[in-house]
Write an enzyme that holds these catalytic residues in place. Structure first.
Site, PDB file in Angstrom:
ATOM      1  N   GLU A  36       7.382   2.504  -6.434  1.00  0.00           N
ATOM      2  CA  GLU A  36       7.550   1.982  -5.067  1.00  0.00           C
ATOM      3  C   GLU A  36       7.840   3.129  -4.112  1.00  0.00           C
ATOM      4  O   GLU A  36       8.424   4.142  -4.498  1.00  0.00           O
ATOM      5  CB  GLU A  36       8.679   0.933  -5.088  1.00  0.00           C
ATOM      6  CG  GLU A  36       9.175   0.433  -3.754  1.00  0.00           C
ATOM      7  CD  GLU A  36       8.174  -0.365  -2.927  1.00  0.00           C
ATOM      8  OE1 GLU A  36       6.997   0.035  -2.873  1.00  0.00           O
ATOM      9  OE2 GLU A  36       8.585  -1.343  -2.285  1.00  0.00           O
ATOM     10  N   ASP A  37       7.441   2.961  -2.867  1.00  0.00           N
ATOM     11  CA  ASP A  37       7.687   4.028  -1.895  1.00  0.00           C
ATOM     12  C   ASP A  37       9.170   4.133  -1.511  1.00  0.00           C
ATOM     13  O   ASP A  37       9.752   5.203  -1.582  1.00  0.00           O
ATOM     14  CB  ASP A  37       6.785   3.865  -0.646  1.00  0.00           C
ATOM     15  CG  ASP A  37       6.906   2.501   0.030  1.00  0.00           C
ATOM     16  OD1 ASP A  37       7.610   1.613  -0.491  1.00  0.00           O
ATOM     17  OD2 ASP A  37       6.289   2.314   1.099  1.00  0.00           O
ATOM     18  N   THR A  53      12.851  -6.445  -2.000  1.00  0.00           N
ATOM     19  CA  THR A  53      11.491  -6.367  -2.538  1.00  0.00           C
ATOM     20  C   THR A  53      11.514  -6.110  -4.040  1.00  0.00           C
ATOM     21  O   THR A  53      10.922  -6.861  -4.820  1.00  0.00           O
ATOM     22  CB  THR A  53      10.691  -5.251  -1.821  1.00  0.00           C
ATOM     23  OG1 THR A  53      10.759  -5.475  -0.416  1.00  0.00           O
ATOM     24  CG2 THR A  53       9.246  -5.218  -2.271  1.00  0.00           C
ATOM     25  N   ASP A 110      15.287  -0.173   0.106  1.00  0.00           N
ATOM     26  CA  ASP A 110      16.217  -0.242   1.238  1.00  0.00           C
ATOM     27  C   ASP A 110      17.258  -1.327   0.914  1.00  0.00           C
ATOM     28  O   ASP A 110      18.255  -1.043   0.255  1.00  0.00           O
ATOM     29  CB  ASP A 110      15.414  -0.540   2.503  1.00  0.00           C
ATOM     30  CG  ASP A 110      16.235  -0.440   3.771  1.00  0.00           C
ATOM     31  OD1 ASP A 110      17.360   0.085   3.711  1.00  0.00           O
ATOM     32  OD2 ASP A 110      15.755  -0.875   4.847  1.00  0.00           O
ATOM     33  N   ARG A 117       0.793  -1.198   0.000  1.00  0.00           N
ATOM     34  CA  ARG A 117       0.000   0.000   0.000  1.00  0.00           C
ATOM     35  C   ARG A 117       0.843   1.274   0.000  1.00  0.00           C
ATOM     36  O   ARG A 117       0.341   2.355  -0.214  1.00  0.00           O
ATOM     37  CB  ARG A 117      -0.875  -0.011   1.270  1.00  0.00           C
ATOM     38  CG  ARG A 117      -2.053  -0.967   1.142  1.00  0.00           C
ATOM     39  CD  ARG A 117      -2.753  -1.166   2.480  1.00  0.00           C
ATOM     40  NE  ARG A 117      -2.154  -2.284   3.174  1.00  0.00           N
ATOM     41  CZ  ARG A 117      -2.530  -2.671   4.394  1.00  0.00           C
ATOM     42  NH1 ARG A 117      -3.441  -2.003   5.057  1.00  0.00           N
ATOM     43  NH2 ARG A 117      -1.988  -3.718   4.964  1.00  0.00           N
ATOM     44  N   LYS A 158      17.010   4.541   0.203  1.00  0.00           N
ATOM     45  CA  LYS A 158      17.835   4.393   1.410  1.00  0.00           C
ATOM     46  C   LYS A 158      19.064   3.608   1.006  1.00  0.00           C
ATOM     47  O   LYS A 158      18.951   2.439   0.622  1.00  0.00           O
ATOM     48  CB  LYS A 158      17.083   3.580   2.456  1.00  0.00           C
ATOM     49  CG  LYS A 158      16.022   4.306   3.212  1.00  0.00           C
ATOM     50  CD  LYS A 158      15.616   3.405   4.376  1.00  0.00           C
ATOM     51  CE  LYS A 158      14.470   3.961   5.167  1.00  0.00           C
ATOM     52  NZ  LYS A 158      14.092   3.048   6.256  1.00  0.00           N
TER      53      LYS A 158
HETATM   54  P1  IMP Z   1      13.694  -3.604   0.927  1.00  0.00           P
HETATM   55  O1  IMP Z   1      12.988  -4.841   0.459  1.00  0.00           O
HETATM   56  O2  IMP Z   1      14.673  -3.883   2.036  1.00  0.00           O
HETATM   57  O3  IMP Z   1      14.318  -2.806  -0.198  1.00  0.00           O
HETATM   58  O4  IMP Z   1      12.618  -2.697   1.634  1.00  0.00           O
HETATM   59  C1  IMP Z   1      11.704  -1.967   0.940  1.00  0.00           C
HETATM   60  C2  IMP Z   1      10.355  -2.048   1.573  1.00  0.00           C
HETATM   61  O5  IMP Z   1      10.474  -1.829   2.951  1.00  0.00           O
HETATM   62  C3  IMP Z   1       9.451  -0.978   1.016  1.00  0.00           C
HETATM   63  O6  IMP Z   1       8.406  -1.591   0.302  1.00  0.00           O
HETATM   64  C4  IMP Z   1       8.904  -0.253   2.216  1.00  0.00           C
HETATM   65  O7  IMP Z   1       7.529  -0.483   2.280  1.00  0.00           O
HETATM   66  C5  IMP Z   1       9.573  -0.854   3.413  1.00  0.00           C
HETATM   67  N1  IMP Z   1      10.343   0.164   4.155  1.00  0.00           N
HETATM   68  C6  IMP Z   1      11.675   0.372   4.103  1.00  0.00           C
HETATM   69  N2  IMP Z   1      12.029   1.397   4.888  1.00  0.00           N
HETATM   70  C7  IMP Z   1      10.887   1.847   5.449  1.00  0.00           C
HETATM   71  C8  IMP Z   1      10.601   2.949   6.343  1.00  0.00           C
HETATM   72  O8  IMP Z   1      11.464   3.729   6.771  1.00  0.00           O
HETATM   73  N3  IMP Z   1       9.292   3.117   6.663  1.00  0.00           N
HETATM   74  C9  IMP Z   1       8.302   2.295   6.220  1.00  0.00           C
HETATM   75  N4  IMP Z   1       8.517   1.286   5.375  1.00  0.00           N
HETATM   76  C10 IMP Z   1       9.809   1.060   4.997  1.00  0.00           C
HETATM   77 MG    MG Z   2       6.453  -1.761   0.888  1.00  0.00          MG
END
Ligand code: IMP
Ligand code: MG
Length: 177
Positions: free
Chosen positions: A99-100, A107, A103, A43, A131
Site C-alpha cells: 500500500e502507498d 483502508t 493514515d 492505483r 502517517k
Molecule cells: P486510511 O484509510 O485513512 O489509512 O488512508 C489511507 C489511504 O488514503 C491510502 O490508500 C492513500 O491512498 C490515501 N492517502 C492518505 N494520505 C494521503 C496523502 O497524503 N496523499 C494521497 N493519498 C493519501
Molecule cells: Mg489509496
C-alpha cells in the site's frame, strides 16, 4: 488554484529505502515454500510495487486490487468498496499487501478483513509511507518505507485528484491560494 510541490523524498532516497525493504522481505520469506504473492492496492501503489518486486530476490507472484474508501479527495471514511478484486486464489499462500500510505488505518483494516476470509497462510503489510498522527485503528505494518507527519503527499504513484502520480519523487503538496 495552483499547488507548489516540495520534495520530501528524492528518487535516490526512495530507491535506497526500497532496496533495503526488498532485502528484508526476501530474507523473511526465504523459508517459505515459495507461495508468496504481493497484492498491490491500486492505483497509489503501482510505482512502489514495480520497484519493490524488482528488489525481492525470491520467487513471488503479483496481483492487484482496487478499493475505494474516500468520500472526497482528502479524507477516508469508514466504508470500503471493492472495485476490483484480486484475480489469483490466495488460499494457503503468504500474502504481502503493498500500500502507498497508511493514515487512519481504515483502508488496510478493511482490506485485511476481506483478504483473511480467503484463507491465506499469512497476511502481512508493507507500506511506503506511515502517517501516525491520525491513526484510529492499530494495525501491524511489518514493513514501512518512511514515517511522516500529517502532510499531504503526492508523486511516486500517489495522487491528489488524479494529478501528480507521475512525479519520480515524493513531494509535499502546498496549497497556494
Ligand atoms: P486510511 O484509510 O485513512 O489509512 O488512508 C489511507 C489511504 O488514503 C491510502 O490508500 C492513500 O491512498 C490515501 N492517502 C492518505 N494520505 C494521503 C496523502 O497524503 N496523499 C494521497 N493519498 C493519501
Ligand atoms: Mg489509496
Amino acid at each position: 488554484m495552483d499547488h507548489i510541490i516540495e520534495v520530501m523524498f528524492s528518487e535516490n532516497e526512495i530507491i535506497k529505502r526500497i532496496s533495503a525493504l526488498g532485502k528484508s522481505i526476501s530474507k523473511y520469506y526465504n523459508q517459505s515454500d515459495n507461495n508468496i504473492i504481493l497484492i498491490g492496492l491500486l492505483r497509489g501503489s503501482f510505482v512502489f510495487i514495480a520497484d519493490l518486486c524488482r528488489n525481492i530476490s525470491i520467487p513471488h507472484e503479483v496481483d492487484f486490487m482496487t478499493v475505494s474508501s474516500y468520500e472526497n479527495n482528502v479524507h477516508s471514511n469508514g466504508k470500503l468498496r471493492i472495485i476490483k478484486d484480486i484475480h489469483e486464489d490466495i488460499k494457503g499462500k503468504d500474502v504481502l499487501i503493498i500500500e502507498d500510505i497508511i493514515d487512519s488505518g481504515n483502508t488496510l483494516n478493511k482490506v485485511l478483513k476481506f483478504l483473511s476470509l480467503k484463507g491465506p497462510k499469512s497476511l502481512s503489510i508493507c507500506v511506503l509511507l506511515n502517517k501516525l498522527d491520525h491513526r484510529k485503528i492499530n494495525i501491524n505494518t511489518e514493513w514501512i518505507g518512511f514515517t511522516i507527519s500529517n502532510e499531504f503527499v503526492v508523486g511516486y504513484g500517489i495522487d491528489y485528484a488524479q494529478k501528480y502520480r507521475y512525479l519520480p519523487y515524493i513531494g509535499k503538496l502546498i496549497y497556494k491560494y
